[in-house]
Enzyme design. Sequence first.
Site, PDB file in Angstrom:
ATOM      1  N   ASN A 289      76.794  16.597  38.842  1.00  0.00           N
ATOM      2  CA  ASN A 289      76.236  16.154  40.101  1.00  0.00           C
ATOM      3  C   ASN A 289      74.999  16.967  40.465  1.00  0.00           C
ATOM      4  O   ASN A 289      73.888  16.447  40.461  1.00  0.00           O
ATOM      5  CB  ASN A 289      77.293  16.252  41.202  1.00  0.00           C
ATOM      6  CG  ASN A 289      76.895  15.484  42.448  1.00  0.00           C
ATOM      7  OD1 ASN A 289      75.766  15.039  42.578  1.00  0.00           O
ATOM      8  ND2 ASN A 289      77.817  15.336  43.375  1.00  0.00           N
ATOM      9  N   ASP A 290      75.196  18.266  40.703  1.00  0.00           N
ATOM     10  CA  ASP A 290      74.080  19.090  41.164  1.00  0.00           C
ATOM     11  C   ASP A 290      72.907  19.110  40.181  1.00  0.00           C
ATOM     12  O   ASP A 290      71.757  19.119  40.602  1.00  0.00           O
ATOM     13  CB  ASP A 290      74.563  20.519  41.420  1.00  0.00           C
ATOM     14  CG  ASP A 290      75.590  20.556  42.543  1.00  0.00           C
ATOM     15  OD1 ASP A 290      75.529  19.683  43.422  1.00  0.00           O
ATOM     16  OD2 ASP A 290      76.456  21.450  42.517  1.00  0.00           O
ATOM     17  N   VAL A 291      73.224  19.096  38.876  1.00  0.00           N
ATOM     18  CA  VAL A 291      72.141  19.240  37.893  1.00  0.00           C
ATOM     19  C   VAL A 291      71.278  17.987  37.756  1.00  0.00           C
ATOM     20  O   VAL A 291      70.269  18.012  37.072  1.00  0.00           O
ATOM     21  CB  VAL A 291      72.677  19.652  36.497  1.00  0.00           C
ATOM     22  CG1 VAL A 291      73.368  21.003  36.573  1.00  0.00           C
ATOM     23  CG2 VAL A 291      73.597  18.600  35.921  1.00  0.00           C
TER      24      VAL A 291
ATOM     25  N   ALA B 246      77.654  22.710  44.672  1.00  0.00           N
ATOM     26  CA  ALA B 246      76.736  23.302  45.642  1.00  0.00           C
ATOM     27  C   ALA B 246      76.961  22.722  47.038  1.00  0.00           C
ATOM     28  O   ALA B 246      76.394  23.189  48.016  1.00  0.00           O
ATOM     29  CB  ALA B 246      75.283  23.072  45.219  1.00  0.00           C
TER      30      ALA B 246
END
Lengths: 464, 103
Positions: free
Chosen positions: A390-392, A431
């Site tokens: 997700n965050d990446v 995050a």
Amino acid sequence: MSVLSGSWTEVLYLVAAVCFILALKGLSGPKTARRGNLIGAGGAVVGLLVTFLAFDLDHIPLILLAIVVGSALAVPAARRVQMTQMPQLVALFNGVGGGAAAVVAILELAAIGAGGDATSDRGNLAAVAFTVLVGSISFSGSCVTFAKLQELMTTRPVVIPGAAPLLVGGLVFSVGIAVWLFAVGQLWLGLLLLVLGLAVGVMVVLPVGGADVPIVISLLNAFTGLTVAAGGFVLHNTLLLVAGTLVGASGTILTREMASAMGRSVGGVMFGALRGGSTAGSTAISDRPVKSVTPDDVAILLGYARKVIVVPGYGLAVAQAQHTIRELAEQLEAKGIEVAYGIHPVAGRMPGHMNVLLAEANVPYEALKEMDEINPEFKTADVVLVVGANDVVNPAAKTTPSAPIYGMPILEVADAQQVIFLKRSMRPGFAGIENELLYDPKTSLLFGDAKDSLTKVLSAVKAL
Amino acid sequence: MSGVALLAIFVLAVFVGFEVVSKVSSTLHTPLMSGANAIHGIILVGAVIVAGEAENGLELAVGLFATVLATVNLVGGFVVTDRMLEMFKGRRPAAGDPKGGAR
């Protein structure tokens, strides 16, 4: 009675120290890494044997028993740990090392005090103070990182009211006590410093957000290295000095490299939340509409693509779906579809963690492409399959300055024709921020456990 | 050994430490960190020395405690690093063979 003379001891310690240098050198290259690690272990064995032979030690049976107990605790843990949980195990190993160094320094302080005038060797006392303070910070800090990664506590930054002044005050007070210890060399000051160090370690790590924890592990690793080096000063032991310094120096470099791979500064990681900068985001589940699809839809999208890029994330690892994704990729390749893996430097929970996980599943090394290599290729990809990441891939890293991940280089999956997310739920990533890409018209979502979903997609692809 | 000699060793070791790990690909960050983590487990040498020189029961108990902690760091560190690297190595011969056959 000591068997080895002083000169032989120093020479053999030098051999062990050279082994450690070669170990670090070896670990820096993919071909030599495993041999490097073995050389390091060999150096440790030499250093330990020399110590038993060179010093006039009592209680040897008990010491050997303690080593057996320690090994009995460590080896099964290291052998059996799930590769997904490996970061927290490394954190724990690092913490106990720092704790051991602090305890050694306390004992040496007691011995110096018992030997008469404690203040006769100033250099020694300075090293004792450093070892006790930094060793205990490393121990308690590592315990908190362990708790965060094991999700025994929240992975979000924890900022208690007045945290910043408390931390600064705690640090200043600790340094004051350290200086006092340096001046008078009394044992109770050492013990007080130990307790203060434990408190400071907790306060330093609590405000760090989950996604930044790997950087903190690396930093604490460097701290423990320096602690061991200071322990070498205390005991006048050159092996401890060299080994600890090597780890302290290389660990510092490594920490900076990791931070830059994530687009973060080390200072920002440690103190960002205290300044109130990086706590944005929410764990709230949004009710905006998304395009939810079935495994059959995904199979059709994949089966009629020419080029598919897989972006694996921590969700893939947690679901133990490495093997299923490899099978799916092989199935697609058998249909003449080009498959590559786009690996973000911090995919998983640590830099390089995803490479370890996919290597475990026998994904060919050549198919794993690093971010800089894969980013230009997204434009030519028909489908990007984001599995548990997700965050990446979150464009907020480029567009939203208030996001905790702002500035982190991301995989440019939005450039592809179609994006498919395999997710457990709409819950935000590690995050704790929402991903705009999920609401993009070209995005489809397949909800469910990554392994279940992939197994269904796999059988649907086979049936095409 | 004098304090100044120890300081000289320290400074030189800092430079060696900086030098050996420069330019490492991010793929190897985790194993390298884990390997470095194992190396500082050599504090076991210090723990053994203080335990072996303990003069009363309390010091001995604390020294043995430190020995256990340090052993966990040292032994666990090397074992887990080896396990990680074993996976990298596993398919290397398989990847090399076809090339060898084509030559």
